[in-house]
Design an enzyme around this catalytic site. Sequence first.
Site, PDB file in Angstrom:
ATOM      1  N   SER A  73      29.213  68.511  55.507  1.00  0.00           N
ATOM      2  CA  SER A  73      28.538  67.724  54.459  1.00  0.00           C
ATOM      3  C   SER A  73      28.168  66.326  54.926  1.00  0.00           C
ATOM      4  CB  SER A  73      29.446  67.579  53.236  1.00  0.00           C
ATOM      5  OG  SER A  73      29.705  68.819  52.667  1.00  0.00           O
TER       6      SER A  73
ATOM      7  N   HIS B 209      29.281  77.893  52.097  1.00  0.00           N
ATOM      8  CA  HIS B 209      30.697  77.852  51.732  1.00  0.00           C
ATOM      9  C   HIS B 209      31.081  79.080  50.911  1.00  0.00           C
ATOM     10  CE1 HIS B 209      29.329  73.679  52.205  1.00  0.00           C
ATOM     11  NE2 HIS B 209      30.541  73.421  52.651  1.00  0.00           N
TER      12      HIS B 209
ATOM     13  N   ASN C 210      37.201  60.572  51.845  1.00  0.00           N
ATOM     14  CA  ASN C 210      37.862  60.039  50.639  1.00  0.00           C
ATOM     15  C   ASN C 210      39.360  60.225  50.813  1.00  0.00           C
ATOM     16  OD1 ASN C 210      36.905  62.990  50.248  1.00  0.00           O
ATOM     17  ND2 ASN C 210      38.642  62.783  48.856  1.00  0.00           N
TER      18      ASN C 210
ATOM     19  N   TYR D  53      32.766  78.988  48.199  1.00  0.00           N
ATOM     20  CA  TYR D  53      32.623  78.699  46.755  1.00  0.00           C
ATOM     21  C   TYR D  53      31.189  78.878  46.258  1.00  0.00           C
ATOM     22  CZ  TYR D  53      31.037  74.016  48.221  1.00  0.00           C
ATOM     23  OH  TYR D  53      30.353  72.972  48.808  1.00  0.00           O
ATOM     24  N   GLU D  54      30.228  78.956  47.190  1.00  0.00           N
ATOM     25  CA  GLU D  54      28.839  79.168  46.774  1.00  0.00           C
ATOM     26  C   GLU D  54      28.564  80.635  46.447  1.00  0.00           C
ATOM     27  OE1 GLU D  54      25.759  76.628  48.815  1.00  0.00           O
ATOM     28  OE2 GLU D  54      27.351  76.536  50.317  1.00  0.00           O
TER      29      GLU D  54
ATOM     30  N   HIS E 127      31.275  64.179  44.914  1.00  0.00           N
ATOM     31  CA  HIS E 127      30.467  64.627  46.054  1.00  0.00           C
ATOM     32  C   HIS E 127      29.600  63.475  46.578  1.00  0.00           C
ATOM     33  CE1 HIS E 127      28.817  67.514  48.797  1.00  0.00           C
ATOM     34  NE2 HIS E 127      27.584  67.400  48.323  1.00  0.00           N
TER      35      HIS E 127
ATOM     36  N   ALA F 197      33.574  67.390  56.235  1.00  0.00           N
ATOM     37  CA  ALA F 197      34.021  66.252  55.439  1.00  0.00           C
ATOM     38  C   ALA F 197      35.315  66.696  54.779  1.00  0.00           C
ATOM     39  CB  ALA F 197      32.974  65.914  54.383  1.00  0.00           C
TER      40      ALA F 197
ATOM     41  N   HIS G 214      23.430  69.331  52.951  1.00  0.00           N
ATOM     42  CA  HIS G 214      23.356  70.376  53.981  1.00  0.00           C
ATOM     43  C   HIS G 214      21.884  70.767  54.145  1.00  0.00           C
ATOM     44  CE1 HIS G 214      27.705  71.412  54.327  1.00  0.00           C
ATOM     45  NE2 HIS G 214      27.725  70.771  53.177  1.00  0.00           N
TER      46      HIS G 214
ATOM     47  N   MET H 169      36.956  72.368  52.135  1.00  0.00           N
ATOM     48  CA  MET H 169      36.571  73.669  51.571  1.00  0.00           C
ATOM     49  C   MET H 169      35.801  74.537  52.568  1.00  0.00           C
ATOM     50  SD  MET H 169      35.300  72.256  47.870  1.00  0.00           S
ATOM     51  CE  MET H 169      36.243  70.999  46.978  1.00  0.00           C
ATOM     52  N   SER H 170      36.032  74.330  53.856  1.00  0.00           N
ATOM     53  CA  SER H 170      35.220  75.067  54.848  1.00  0.00           C
ATOM     54  C   SER H 170      35.994  75.257  56.142  1.00  0.00           C
ATOM     55  CB  SER H 170      33.942  74.261  55.137  1.00  0.00           C
ATOM     56  OG  SER H 170      34.265  73.066  55.824  1.00  0.00           O
TER      57      SER H 170
END
Length: 279
Positions: free
Chosen positions: A33, A86, A241, A88-89, A254, A116, A64, A217-218
């Site tokens: 990201s 990802h 973060n 989650y997509e 995000h 990220a 992306h 998440m990846s």
Amino acid sequence: MQQQPPRSLYQSIAAYIRGQIEERPDVGIILGSGLGIVASRVEEGVVFPYETLPFWPRSGVEGHQGELVIGRWAGHVVAVMRGRAHYYEGHSMVDLALPVRVLHALGIKHLVVTNAAGGLDPAFHAGDLMLITDHINLVGMAGLSPLRGPNDPVLGPRFPDMRQAYDANLAGLARSVAKEKLITLREGVYVMVAGPVFETPADIRFLRLIGADAVGMSTVPEVVTARHLDLPVLGLSGITNVAPLSPDDDPTTHEEVLATAQVIGPRMRTLIEGVLERL
Ligand code: HPA
């Protein structure tokens, strides 16, 4: 795809790509990201938008770009994925394996994965770079693996060894580049969560307790796929973060992730460039 496709699928996508490039890539790079700028030094690049590549999982997430760039960088021919899909997509784990298997069929000998991530180690700050020394495959432990289904022994073993998920030699190169270029490089364990929700404070306490230093998440499905193929991996996280430990802490968004990734991008590019020069 939920089922493992035949190996010939990866080979035919690789053959299509090879037909349009002059030289075979020897290094694959996956950009997370907001890190698309890392590809800006690639020269004479041939660009393949993901929608032009059959079965290539697309990313709809902001930050992306969704293109594969193959060109020259620091003495190598690199295949750079500007953006990734990802879980989650809505993609299956098998879908997430496809790009790595195609890059392998194209001839890459090393894979660099970036992401990220939220900082869990209390010493980490937003804007830090972290060398991934190991990961916790929380999602895999819960049953989601890109290797689920019949194993093709030509690709790799049924039960891959994961003692060195991240290659010691590549990590050493990253450390020496960081030292030479005066880039502060943290080190730690990455844990993958499925997302798309950010973590609760209790999630964060749990992830710290189990030994994770950064959360995202990846990445882990790609690394599992690469290690199955016996591809050495270098993993780098941009700490975008700090994970909130209290309901009163600032929320993670995000937008914040993307804004900080943009600050980290040039340093990540210098680091990867230095590794390529030494490879
Ligand atoms: N949690 C999960 N994924 C992330 C984070 C986070 O705090 N930051 C960037 N990706």
